[in-house]
Write an enzyme that holds these catalytic residues in place. Structure first.
Site, PDB file in Angstrom:
ATOM      1  N   HIS A  83      36.342  34.888 -27.642  1.00 54.75           N
ATOM      2  CA  HIS A  83      37.202  33.909 -26.975  1.00 54.75           C
ATOM      3  C   HIS A  83      36.914  32.549 -27.588  1.00 54.75           C
ATOM      4  O   HIS A  83      36.086  32.434 -28.503  1.00 54.75           O
ATOM      5  CB  HIS A  83      36.958  33.929 -25.459  1.00 54.75           C
ATOM      6  CG  HIS A  83      35.497  33.837 -25.081  1.00 54.75           C
ATOM      7  ND1 HIS A  83      34.732  32.713 -25.310  1.00 54.75           N
ATOM      8  CD2 HIS A  83      34.660  34.745 -24.523  1.00 54.75           C
ATOM      9  CE1 HIS A  83      33.507  32.919 -24.886  1.00 54.75           C
ATOM     10  NE2 HIS A  83      33.425  34.157 -24.417  1.00 54.75           N
ATOM     11  N   GLY A 125      35.223  30.112 -26.605  1.00 52.08           N
ATOM     12  CA  GLY A 125      33.822  29.677 -26.521  1.00 52.08           C
ATOM     13  C   GLY A 125      33.074  30.112 -27.776  1.00 52.08           C
ATOM     14  O   GLY A 125      32.324  29.327 -28.374  1.00 52.08           O
ATOM     15  N   HIS A 126      33.300  31.352 -28.194  1.00 47.63           N
ATOM     16  CA  HIS A 126      32.679  31.835 -29.434  1.00 47.63           C
ATOM     17  C   HIS A 126      33.206  31.029 -30.637  1.00 47.63           C
ATOM     18  O   HIS A 126      32.439  30.652 -31.523  1.00 47.63           O
ATOM     19  CB  HIS A 126      33.025  33.313 -29.676  1.00 47.63           C
ATOM     20  CG  HIS A 126      32.477  34.264 -28.658  1.00 47.63           C
ATOM     21  ND1 HIS A 126      33.290  35.015 -27.830  1.00 47.63           N
ATOM     22  CD2 HIS A 126      31.208  34.610 -28.338  1.00 47.63           C
ATOM     23  CE1 HIS A 126      32.535  35.788 -27.059  1.00 47.63           C
ATOM     24  NE2 HIS A 126      31.280  35.556 -27.326  1.00 47.63           N
ATOM     25  N   LYS A 141      26.150  28.266 -21.968  1.00 49.34           N
ATOM     26  CA  LYS A 141      26.575  29.211 -20.914  1.00 49.34           C
ATOM     27  C   LYS A 141      25.440  30.181 -20.588  1.00 49.34           C
ATOM     28  O   LYS A 141      25.240  30.545 -19.437  1.00 49.34           O
ATOM     29  CB  LYS A 141      27.808  29.957 -21.423  1.00 49.34           C
ATOM     30  CG  LYS A 141      28.076  31.288 -20.789  1.00 49.34           C
ATOM     31  CD  LYS A 141      29.189  31.183 -19.831  1.00 49.34           C
ATOM     32  CE  LYS A 141      29.504  32.439 -19.068  1.00 49.34           C
ATOM     33  NZ  LYS A 141      28.843  33.653 -19.421  1.00 49.34           N
ATOM     34  N   GLN A 177      18.925  32.312 -21.949  1.00 48.62           N
ATOM     35  CA  GLN A 177      18.875  33.025 -23.222  1.00 48.62           C
ATOM     36  C   GLN A 177      18.518  32.058 -24.359  1.00 48.62           C
ATOM     37  O   GLN A 177      17.749  32.400 -25.262  1.00 48.62           O
ATOM     38  CB  GLN A 177      20.224  33.690 -23.505  1.00 48.62           C
ATOM     39  CG  GLN A 177      20.338  34.302 -24.874  1.00 48.62           C
ATOM     40  CD  GLN A 177      21.579  35.151 -25.031  1.00 48.62           C
ATOM     41  OE1 GLN A 177      21.559  36.340 -24.754  1.00 48.62           O
ATOM     42  NE2 GLN A 177      22.672  34.541 -25.462  1.00 48.62           N
TER      43      GLN A 177
HETATM   44  P1  AMP Z   1      28.107  36.958 -26.184  1.00 50.36           P
HETATM   45  O1  AMP Z   1      29.168  37.507 -27.095  1.00 50.36           O
HETATM   46  O2  AMP Z   1      28.512  36.896 -24.757  1.00 50.36           O
HETATM   47  O3  AMP Z   1      26.761  37.584 -26.419  1.00 50.36           O
HETATM   48  O4  AMP Z   1      27.953  35.442 -26.607  1.00 50.36           O
HETATM   49  C1  AMP Z   1      27.683  35.074 -27.933  1.00 50.36           C
HETATM   50  C2  AMP Z   1      27.367  33.603 -27.965  1.00 50.36           C
HETATM   51  O5  AMP Z   1      28.475  32.861 -27.467  1.00 50.36           O
HETATM   52  C3  AMP Z   1      26.158  33.238 -27.087  1.00 50.36           C
HETATM   53  O6  AMP Z   1      25.385  32.254 -27.744  1.00 50.36           O
HETATM   54  C4  AMP Z   1      26.827  32.678 -25.852  1.00 50.36           C
HETATM   55  O7  AMP Z   1      26.023  31.760 -25.144  1.00 50.36           O
HETATM   56  C5  AMP Z   1      28.037  31.981 -26.459  1.00 50.36           C
HETATM   57  N1  AMP Z   1      29.083  31.787 -25.453  1.00 50.36           N
HETATM   58  C6  AMP Z   1      29.561  32.719 -24.584  1.00 50.36           C
HETATM   59  N2  AMP Z   1      30.473  32.160 -23.768  1.00 50.36           N
HETATM   60  C7  AMP Z   1      30.569  30.853 -24.124  1.00 50.36           C
HETATM   61  C8  AMP Z   1      31.335  29.744 -23.650  1.00 50.36           C
HETATM   62  N3  AMP Z   1      32.190  29.863 -22.646  1.00 50.36           N
HETATM   63  N4  AMP Z   1      31.170  28.540 -24.260  1.00 50.36           N
HETATM   64  C9  AMP Z   1      30.301  28.405 -25.289  1.00 50.36           C
HETATM   65  N5  AMP Z   1      29.542  29.407 -25.783  1.00 50.36           N
HETATM   66  C10 AMP Z   1      29.676  30.612 -25.204  1.00 50.36           C
END
Ligand code: AMP
Length: 284
Positions: free
Chosen positions: A34, A36-37, A151, A155
């Site tokens: 999304h 955020g990524h 977020k 972690q």
């Molecule tokens: P994930 O795919 O959920 O493991 O997340 C991968 C990376 O994206 C991790 O560093 C998360 O903290 C970051 N991340 C997930 N959601 C968001 C968001 N809404 N805004 C910014 N970074 C995010």
């Protein structure tokens, strides 16, 4: 964008880039990408010459088998989003590539008290899994800079500890949480919410902003916490935690922290909406 399935091919590519004096930025993800990524990819592109993203749904960090089985997989749109964002390389390993000896009896990391509270307490073994996969990814990519999201506040602290344990020169850059227009933190798990629950889900951010306002007004933490918990349970959430903690150590608030504590604090919430577990936080 070059797609690598094998660590040795990725390592060769990284060596070539480093030989050409290029800085490597790394964005590890579990896919279902999304904005955020993509914001992490954008930041990496701003800060470094070569951006490497990984997509790997790491089985060892799931403490709940159903959560792992239901984790969304949207690889084709993910690749298109990364291409559009200008990501240079995508690492897409199999489980066997990441864990050639299998996933039983893996190494243990000394994370101290960090593992005993909040996510560590409610998801036993989760942060060990995060470290197991991050150790492998960091060893394979050896990035100059690592971009992760606020977020997942705890972690980021765990990975910072891992970098220390590894005596790594990689710099961790924590990037702000991207939100939907109604405040809901973007998350791959949001896809699993029903239309109705998607509306209700905004309650978490509403609680966090209320907590921030009330802390700044000097209201005591037990009062603030009870109100937030009532709001969440009233909306249908099953709460794991609503906490206020020291932003640098994550030690929880004592009774009057909201009024007398002067340092940076973070309010954190984890709660289930039906079977979907959502987390979010805000700096206070
Ligand atoms: P994930 O795919 O959920 O493991 O997340 C991968 C990376 O994206 C991790 O560093 C998360 O903290 C970051 N991340 C997930 N959601 C968001 C968001 N809404 N805004 C910014 N970074 C995010």
């Amino acid at each position: 964008m070059i797609i690598f399935k094998y660590a040795d091919q990725l390592a060769r590519y990284i060596q070539q880039q480093k030989a050409a004096q290029k800085q490597i930025g790394f964005v590890p993800t579990m896919g279902a990408l999304h904005n955020g990524h993509i914001a992490l990819i954008d930041r990496s592109k701003q800060d470094t010459a070569v951006t490497v993203c990984s997509i790997f749904v790491n089985p060892t960090q799931f403490n709940n088998a159903t959560d792992y089985q239901l984790y969304p997989n949207t690889i084709e749109p993910d690749i298109m989003k990364l291409e559009a964002a200008g990501c240079d390389a995508l690492f897409l390993p199999s489980i066997a590539e990441m864990y050639p000896q299998g996933t039983a009896g893996l190494e243990h990391y000394d994370l101290g008290y960090l593992e005993t509270l909040l996510e560590g307490k409610f998801r036993p073994g989760h942060f060990q899994g995060v470290c197991q996969v991050m150790f492998r990814l960091l060893t394979m990519v050896q990035p100059h800079k690592l971009f992760m999201g606020q977020k997942d506040y705890q972690q980021c602290m765990v990975v910072s500890r891992l970098l220390q344990l590894m005596q790594s020169a990689t710099e961790l850059i924590t990037c702000p949480t991207l939100r939907e227009p109604d405040g809901l933190a973007m998350s791959s798990r949001n896809m699993r919410l029903s239309l109705h629950d998607r509306q209700i889900a905004t309650t978490i951010y509403k609680c966090l902003t209320t907590i921030k306002q009330e802390c700044n007004k000097g209201i005591t933490w037990p009062v603030i916490k009870e109100k937030a918990e009532q709001l969440l349970t009233g909306a249908g959430f099953i709460i794991d935690y609503v906490e206020l903690a020291d932003a640098t150590t994550l030690q929880p608030a004592h009774a009057t922290m909201a009024t007398i504590y002067q340092g940076p604090r973070v309010a954190l919430i984890a709660a289930f909406l039906h079977e979907v577990r959502l987390i979010d936080n805000i700096l206070v």
